[in-house]
Scaffold this motif. Structure first.
Motif, PDB file in Angstrom:
ATOM      1  N   ASN A  39     -70.151 -29.146 -30.217  1.00 27.08           N
ATOM      2  CA  ASN A  39     -71.145 -28.433 -31.010  1.00 27.08           C
ATOM      3  C   ASN A  39     -72.469 -29.184 -30.973  1.00 27.08           C
ATOM      4  OD1 ASN A  39     -69.242 -26.579 -31.734  1.00 27.08           O
ATOM      5  ND2 ASN A  39     -69.185 -27.101 -33.903  1.00 27.08           N
ATOM      6  N   ARG A  40     -73.550 -28.438 -30.811  1.00 20.50           N
ATOM      7  CA  ARG A  40     -74.890 -29.031 -30.855  1.00 20.50           C
ATOM      8  C   ARG A  40     -75.653 -28.383 -32.007  1.00 20.50           C
ATOM      9  NH1 ARG A  40     -73.295 -27.767 -25.847  1.00 20.50           N
ATOM     10  NH2 ARG A  40     -72.963 -29.502 -24.380  1.00 20.50           N
ATOM     11  N   TYR A  41     -76.052 -29.203 -32.968  1.00 16.26           N
ATOM     12  CA  TYR A  41     -76.725 -28.709 -34.157  1.00 16.26           C
ATOM     13  C   TYR A  41     -78.219 -29.014 -34.088  1.00 16.26           C
ATOM     14  CZ  TYR A  41     -71.933 -28.679 -35.989  1.00 16.26           C
ATOM     15  OH  TYR A  41     -70.588 -28.462 -36.165  1.00 16.26           O
ATOM     16  N   LEU A  42     -79.015 -28.084 -34.605  1.00  8.42           N
ATOM     17  CA  LEU A  42     -80.457 -28.285 -34.676  1.00  8.42           C
ATOM     18  C   LEU A  42     -80.803 -28.797 -36.061  1.00  8.42           C
ATOM     19  CD1 LEU A  42     -83.094 -27.925 -33.075  1.00  8.42           C
ATOM     20  CD2 LEU A  42     -83.291 -25.643 -34.092  1.00  8.42           C
ATOM     21  N   THR A  43     -81.298 -30.039 -36.141  1.00  7.28           N
ATOM     22  CA  THR A  43     -81.611 -30.641 -37.426  1.00  7.28           C
ATOM     23  C   THR A  43     -82.948 -30.121 -37.951  1.00  7.28           C
ATOM     24  OG1 THR A  43     -82.830 -32.533 -36.529  1.00  7.28           O
ATOM     25  CG2 THR A  43     -80.423 -32.725 -36.642  1.00  7.28           C
ATOM     26  N   ALA A  44     -83.233 -30.445 -39.212  1.00  3.85           N
ATOM     27  CA  ALA A  44     -84.493 -30.029 -39.831  1.00  3.85           C
ATOM     28  C   ALA A  44     -85.689 -30.641 -39.123  1.00  3.85           C
ATOM     29  CB  ALA A  44     -84.494 -30.418 -41.307  1.00  3.85           C
ATOM     30  N   GLU A  45     -85.479 -31.761 -38.437  1.00  3.29           N
ATOM     31  CA  GLU A  45     -86.557 -32.428 -37.708  1.00  3.29           C
ATOM     32  C   GLU A  45     -86.716 -31.895 -36.289  1.00  3.29           C
ATOM     33  OE1 GLU A  45     -84.013 -34.076 -39.177  1.00  3.29           O
ATOM     34  OE2 GLU A  45     -85.101 -34.488 -41.044  1.00  3.29           O
ATOM     35  N   GLY A  46     -85.913 -30.890 -35.933  1.00  2.18           N
ATOM     36  CA  GLY A  46     -86.003 -30.320 -34.597  1.00  2.18           C
ATOM     37  C   GLY A  46     -85.244 -31.109 -33.558  1.00  2.18           C
ATOM     38  N   ILE A  47     -84.366 -31.996 -33.973  1.00  2.00           N
ATOM     39  CA  ILE A  47     -83.567 -32.810 -33.061  1.00  2.00           C
ATOM     40  C   ILE A  47     -82.212 -32.155 -32.868  1.00  2.00           C
ATOM     41  CG2 ILE A  47     -82.474 -35.061 -32.719  1.00  2.00           C
ATOM     42  CD1 ILE A  47     -84.696 -36.230 -34.503  1.00  2.00           C
ATOM     43  N   ILE A  48     -81.702 -32.164 -31.638  1.00  2.00           N
ATOM     44  CA  ILE A  48     -80.382 -31.611 -31.353  1.00  2.00           C
ATOM     45  C   ILE A  48     -79.337 -32.721 -31.498  1.00  2.00           C
ATOM     46  CG2 ILE A  48     -78.913 -30.540 -29.621  1.00  2.00           C
ATOM     47  CD1 ILE A  48     -81.404 -29.194 -28.495  1.00  2.00           C
ATOM     48  N   GLU A  49     -78.424 -32.534 -32.405  1.00  2.00           N
ATOM     49  CA  GLU A  49     -77.363 -33.499 -32.679  1.00  2.00           C
ATOM     50  C   GLU A  49     -76.066 -33.012 -32.056  1.00  2.00           C
ATOM     51  OE1 GLU A  49     -74.868 -34.565 -36.644  1.00  2.00           O
ATOM     52  OE2 GLU A  49     -77.045 -34.893 -36.783  1.00  2.00           O
ATOM     53  N   VAL A  50     -75.440 -33.842 -31.219  1.00  2.04           N
ATOM     54  CA  VAL A  50     -74.239 -33.443 -30.473  1.00  2.04           C
ATOM     55  C   VAL A  50     -73.000 -34.040 -31.128  1.00  2.04           C
ATOM     56  CG1 VAL A  50     -73.081 -33.474 -28.238  1.00  2.04           C
ATOM     57  CG2 VAL A  50     -75.589 -33.363 -28.344  1.00  2.04           C
ATOM     58  N   ARG A  51     -71.989 -33.191 -31.339  1.00  2.00           N
ATOM     59  CA  ARG A  51     -70.716 -33.664 -31.876  1.00  2.00           C
ATOM     60  C   ARG A  51     -69.584 -33.140 -31.004  1.00  2.00           C
ATOM     61  NH1 ARG A  51     -71.170 -32.898 -38.477  1.00  2.00           N
ATOM     62  NH2 ARG A  51     -73.153 -34.024 -38.729  1.00  2.00           N
ATOM     63  N   GLU A  52     -68.758 -34.052 -30.511  1.00  2.00           N
ATOM     64  CA  GLU A  52     -67.585 -33.691 -29.717  1.00  2.00           C
ATOM     65  C   GLU A  52     -66.343 -33.791 -30.590  1.00  2.00           C
ATOM     66  OE1 GLU A  52     -67.272 -35.958 -26.177  1.00  2.00           O
ATOM     67  OE2 GLU A  52     -69.189 -35.261 -25.341  1.00  2.00           O
ATOM     68  N   MET A  53     -65.484 -32.794 -30.501  1.00  2.00           N
ATOM     69  CA  MET A  53     -64.274 -32.761 -31.315  1.00  2.00           C
ATOM     70  C   MET A  53     -63.078 -32.379 -30.457  1.00  2.00           C
ATOM     71  SD  MET A  53     -66.136 -30.620 -34.327  1.00  2.00           S
ATOM     72  CE  MET A  53     -67.463 -30.193 -33.174  1.00  2.00           C
ATOM     73  N   ILE A  54     -61.953 -32.983 -30.732  1.00  3.64           N
ATOM     74  CA  ILE A  54     -60.693 -32.576 -30.129  1.00  3.64           C
ATOM     75  C   ILE A  54     -59.967 -31.724 -31.154  1.00  3.64           C
ATOM     76  CG2 ILE A  54     -58.474 -33.303 -29.200  1.00  3.64           C
ATOM     77  CD1 ILE A  54     -60.817 -33.871 -27.370  1.00  3.64           C
TER      78      ILE A  54
END
Length: 223
Positions: A141-156
């Motif tokens: 999942n890639r989330y768009l933060t309030a600062e406009g940064i894309i945060e990547v989270r990998e999950m199994i």
């Protein structure tokens, strides 16, 4: 991909082509225009809820595909209809600028809600529906933060077939298999649920969009 999904995608593309300038007159989109006001910053008026307005007759009048989306955290429902399709990903729009991106009936992005799910890699989940589950399904999942940064989270994730359930969708009974997607990441665990028909079509789902937005319950109203 199963034949049913291919046929469903073809039907959806025909519906997109038929929309044109008539989309803004679609009765299910008109239902949505007031309901989505609740997501706007500073909104004070009591919002409409699509669930209070929808009827089988209204759904039958729709000239294109439609989804009912309920924000479970806000207990607010609105409708979306397809706007564009690109390489298997369909963008569904509400009555304003907000939208949801889906691939094979799985949410892979949202737009305009704030703290959006920017993109998601869910190929392993899609494959698990056909193989009746998986124990090591990778989700990114890639989330768009309030600062406009894309945060990547990998999950199994573990995908389990937990049973069968008939769904009553405004008077139409749909037979489904029920899957749970149990994912773990640094921001806390979540479990998504999917009601999948025999042809592979996702008829209903409960999907966590982002930690801030929470979970959307999405039901396919048409076809």
């Amino acid at each position: 991909m199963k034949f049913g999904r291919i046929a469903g995608a073809f039907t959806l593309l025909l519906a997109l082509a038929a929309c044109g300038n008539q989309a803004d007159k679609n009765p299910l989109l008109l239902v949505s225009k007031a309901a989505v006001q609740t997501f706007k910053p500073g909104a004070r008026a009591e919002p409409s809820d699509a669930r209070d307005i929808l009827t089988p007759a209204l759904i039958e009048r729709s000239d294109t595909s439609a989804l009912l989306v309920v924000s479970l955290d806000q207990d607010q429902g609105f409708t979306v209809i397809p706007q564009t399709a690109n390489r298997g990903t369909v963008q569904w729009r509400a009555g304003d600028y907000r939208g949801i991106l889906r691939r094979d009936g799985i949410v892979v992005g949202t737009r305009g809600f704030g703290h959006d799910l920017y993109t998601a890699d869910v190929d392993a989940l899609d494959a698990a529906f056909e193989s009746n589950g998986a124990t090591d399904a990778l989700r990114v999942n890639r989330y768009l933060t309030a600062e406009g940064i894309i945060e990547v989270r990998e999950m199994i994730c573990t995908v389990r077939l937990v049973g069968q359930e008939p769904l009553n969708i405004y008077g139409k009974i749909k037979q489904t298999r029920v899957f749970e997607e149990d994912c773990r990441d640094g921001g806390g665990d979540f479990v998504n649920r999917y009601w999948v028909e025999r042809d592979g079509r996702v008829r209903k789902s409960n999907e966590r969009i982002s930690p801030e937005i929470g979970t959307f319950e999405i039901t396919r109203l048409t076809e």
